[in-house]
Design an enzyme around this catalytic site. Structure first.
Site, short mmCIF file in Angstrom:
data_model
loop_
_atom_site.label_atom_id
_atom_site.label_comp_id
_atom_site.label_asym_id
_atom_site.label_seq_id
_atom_site.Cartn_x
_atom_site.Cartn_y
_atom_site.Cartn_z
CE LYS A 1 -35.69 -73.48 24.64
NZ LYS A 1 -34.08 -73.89 24.21
CG HIS B 1 -38.20 -88.52 47.20
ND1 HIS B 1 -38.44 -89.10 48.76
CD2 HIS B 1 -38.36 -89.02 46.07
CE1 HIS B 1 -38.41 -90.65 48.17
NE2 HIS B 1 -38.58 -90.23 46.74
CB CYS C 1 -23.70 -56.12 23.40
SG CYS C 1 -23.57 -55.60 25.07
CE LYS D 1 -29.49 -68.90 18.67
NZ LYS D 1 -30.52 -69.90 19.76
CD1 TRP E 1 -29.18 -59.40 27.42
CD2 TRP E 1 -27.89 -59.66 28.30
NE1 TRP E 1 -29.22 -59.95 27.84
CE2 TRP E 1 -28.40 -60.31 29.44
CE3 TRP E 1 -26.40 -59.23 28.85
CZ2 TRP E 1 -28.49 -60.92 30.13
CZ3 TRP E 1 -26.05 -59.91 30.02
CH2 TRP E 1 -27.13 -60.24 30.24
CD GLU F 1 -34.07 -77.39 25.02
OE1 GLU F 1 -33.09 -77.38 26.21
OE2 GLU F 1 -33.77 -76.92 24.58
NE ARG G 1 -23.21 -60.29 19.06
CZ ARG G 1 -22.56 -61.82 18.61
NH1 ARG G 1 -22.62 -62.72 18.23
NH2 ARG G 1 -20.90 -61.46 19.19
CG ASN H 1 -20.14 -56.76 21.49
OD1 ASN H 1 -21.36 -55.52 22.23
ND2 ASN H 1 -20.56 -56.84 21.26
N GLY H 2 -18.38 -57.10 25.76
CA GLY H 2 -17.37 -57.70 26.63
C GLY H 2 -18.36 -57.14 28.63
CD GLU I 1 -34.83 -69.60 25.91
OE1 GLU I 1 -34.79 -70.49 25.83
OE2 GLU I 1 -34.17 -68.81 25.78
C1 AGP Z 1 -32.12 -71.80 25.11
O1 AGP Z 1 -33.05 -72.01 24.08
C2 AGP Z 1 -31.50 -70.10 25.91
N1 AGP Z 1 -31.45 -69.44 25.05
C3 AGP Z 1 -30.19 -71.14 26.28
O2 AGP Z 1 -29.56 -71.80 27.44
C4 AGP Z 1 -28.28 -71.59 25.49
O3 AGP Z 1 -28.42 -72.56 25.42
C5 AGP Z 1 -26.98 -71.11 25.86
O4 AGP Z 1 -26.98 -69.80 26.61
C6 AGP Z 1 -26.06 -71.48 25.88
O5 AGP Z 1 -25.38 -70.99 24.61
P1 AGP Z 1 -24.35 -71.77 23.66
O6 AGP Z 1 -24.84 -73.13 23.03
O7 AGP Z 1 -24.69 -70.80 22.66
O8 AGP Z 1 -23.38 -71.71 24.11
#
Ligand code: AGP
Length: 576
Positions: A455, A474, A2, A571, A72, A451, A27, A98-99, A458
């Protein structure tokens, strides 16, 4: 997570707020809105979707005071009713939040029993009505009293119809205020101040502010005036720009060499080794904590520190915190977070601090809540990352931990020559036809697989997962058929034979395989091989993730999605 913006001054504010919302859009982009103070009446405009949906409603109001929000969703679906700003029942108060207000149901029930009405499913609407309920003396007292009963986190910008002012309040979620003597601003990200003011105030928890056209006044939770320090907007702050690239994600991937060089030289030349060694004195155990991509970077950190003789552990922040582990005097806790704002990671930092543990924060911002709690801050100086999918920040987190490890052991290395060898021009296959994709690797390659899979899922919404290659037999092997794709990653010649066996087990069951490797002359039955220039055992993890980041990007574009704004995500995740 947000975004909040507020403006009070001598210019019409709709366009100013709209431009701020564009800067805050990373955000959250489920819905957006503004409250504008027009002749003692609060008018709201709202839209579902990203900021472009609000722009057609701009321009019709003569307002010089306003607050704005990009959402968000946490409570209630993404519709107009749940969109901020929320008004109090009498229409005199408008709030952007926000929050999360954790006890909002309790508060809502109390207010319902007193005859208050609600129009949304959000936790935020209770703030507006609570303020109305407590509005008995001054506006700031009403706000202080209202939030006193609230549990959870908030950054608030508030309008009152009878006062030409903006009110602000903060607990846990970030909030900043600035004033140039004629205009006042409030924001959840200092980036909106760039080009407007040179200095700004950082609001701390349980602080309140009144902003008018002349100045800003701060208060503590007892309503007493407090003085606050001004901070300069650092030269490291950049205005958002995609440059020649169509999306931030692609730009940020191509920023990797520059970002890595910045991070590497910043740490190499400015880190206080004596302080680091003092912090590590008598410590045997290094615990890495983070979320998502930052957690994966921490896993690499654990490998690097294990190699220099430490016992290491790694935790997802959300797991570590609720497990409430014993905070050990022989441990150092390395908390990794691009934003430094992530609520789960911050909760761990608070817990570790309360139990007198030692913290090293690895963050990509000069100022953040996490840095405030750390015994030592290691900056990744990757430059601001806007795309929700983290790329350059990840590579920089990994090199930061590698550099820390070599500094501890005083090992002479030169990573610049490896950075110069990074490749970005790959002939990547079209993988859009697959509904199931697996990533397999062993040891550090498996972390890169984690990772790579994060990606891909996501931003493409393809169901994919990562598995240690040896674990396939397994259980997961049962999912392999000729509709599945497996992406195998290998940088380690010592384990290639074993990985080749796993690949062969997949091929025998009709599965398709792409091998991504830094090894030369590999002889393996796969559909295609992507070759990555070899660097060193440790650095290869920084280079081999690049084709995986590019593959996720390419697949996302081919499927017609927006890589910078994946659905349902934002983000900075500032809620637990
Ligand atoms: C990564 O592509 C993500 N969007 C997400 O996993 C991110 O890395 C995670 O939310 C942690 O964020 P930060 O590094 O700002 O703490």
């Amino acid at each position: 997570m947000c975004g909040i913006a507020g403006y009070i001054g001598d210019s019409p504010c709709e366009e100013i707020l709209l431009q701020d919302l564009y800067k805050l859009e990373y955000r959250g982009y489920d819905s957006c809105g503004m409250a504008l103070l027009c002749n003692k009446k609060i008018e709201t405009i709202k839209a579902v979707g990203d900021i472009s949906h609000l722009s057609s409603q701009i321009g019709g109001h003569d307002a010089r005071i306003g607050i704005a929000h990009t959402r968000w969703a946490t409570h209630g679906k993404c519709d107009i009713c749940n969109c901020h700003p929320h008004l109090s029942m009498n229409g005199k108060w408008a709030v952007v939040h926000n929050g999360i207000i954790e006890n909002f149901k309790e508060i809502k029930n109390t207010l319902l029993s007193k005859g208050y009405t609600f129009h949304s499913e959000t936790d935020s609407e209770v703030i507006a009505n609570s303020i109305q309920y407590h509005d008995k003396t001054t506006p700031i007292q009403a706000i202080i009293r209202a939030v006193r009963h609230m549990r959870g986190s908030f950054a608030l910008a508030i309008l009152n119809a009878d006062n030409n002012k903006i009110y602000a309040a903060k607990r846990t979620s970030p909030l900043y205020v600035a004033h140039d003597g004629k205009c006042g601003y409030v924001t959840s990200d200092v980036a909106t101040f760039i080009g407007k003011v040179a200095k700004y105030y950082r609001m701390e928890d349980n602080e309140f502010a009144i902003i008018d056209t002349q100045s800003v006044t701060f208060f503590n939770s007892s309503g007493q005036k407090i003085t606050k320090e001004l901070y300069s907007i650092g030269t490291e702050m950049e205005l958002s720009s995609k440059g020649e690239y169509p999306y931030y994600m692609l730009k940020e991937i191509h920023d990797i060499p520059k970002a890595l060089k910045n991070t590497y030289s910043h740490i190499k030349y400015s880190l206080d080794r004596t302080q680091l060694l003092k912090l590590l004195k008598g410590k045997k155990n290094i615990v890495f904590i983070g979320c998502g991509t930052a957690y994966h970077a921490g896993l690499h950190g654990a490998y690097y520190f294990e190699e220099i003789g430490y016992h290491t552990e790694s935790f997802y922040a959300s797991e570590f915190y609720y497990r409430k582990p014993r905070i050990d005097r022989t441990s150092v806790y390395i908390l990794v977070s691009q934003s430094g704002e992530t609520a789960d990671t911050f909760a761990c930092a608070k817990y570790i601090r309360e139990h007198k543990g030692k913290i090293i924060a690895i963050t990509n911002v000069p100022y953040c809540a996490l840095n405030n709690l750390a015994d030592m801050v290691v900056g990744t100086t990757a430059g601001k990352e806007y795309a929700v999918a983290s790329t350059k920040a990840y590579n920089c987190q990994v090199i930061a931990m590698l550099t820390l490890a070599v500094i501890v052991k005083d090992i002479p290395v030169d990573y610049d020559r490896y950075i110069d060898r990074l490749q970005f021009d790959y002939d990547l296959p079209d993988i859009t036809g697959y509904k199931k994709i697996f990533f397999i690797g062993r040891l550090a390659d498996y972390i890169t697989c984690m990772e790579g899979a994060l990606k891909l899922k996501e931003i493409t919404y393809i169901n994919c997962s990562s598995i240690p290659a040896g674990e396939l037999k397994h259980g997961t092997l049962s999912l392999i058929d000729d509709d599945t794709l497996t992406i195998a990653v290998c940088t380690n010649s010592d384990i290639f034979d074993k990985l080749r066996n796993n690949i062969s087990e997949i091929r025998s069951r009709g599965g398709h395989v792409i091998l991504i490797t830094t090894l030369d002359d590999v002889d393996c039955d796969v559909d295609s091989i992507i070759r990555v220039a070899r660097t060193s055992n440790e650095f290869d993890q920084i280079s081999i993730i690049i084709p995986l980041q590019l593959l996720a990007y390419k697949t996302c574009i081919t499927l017609g999605h927006d890589p910078d704004k994946p659905r349902n995500l934002a983000k900075s995740v500032t809620v637990e």
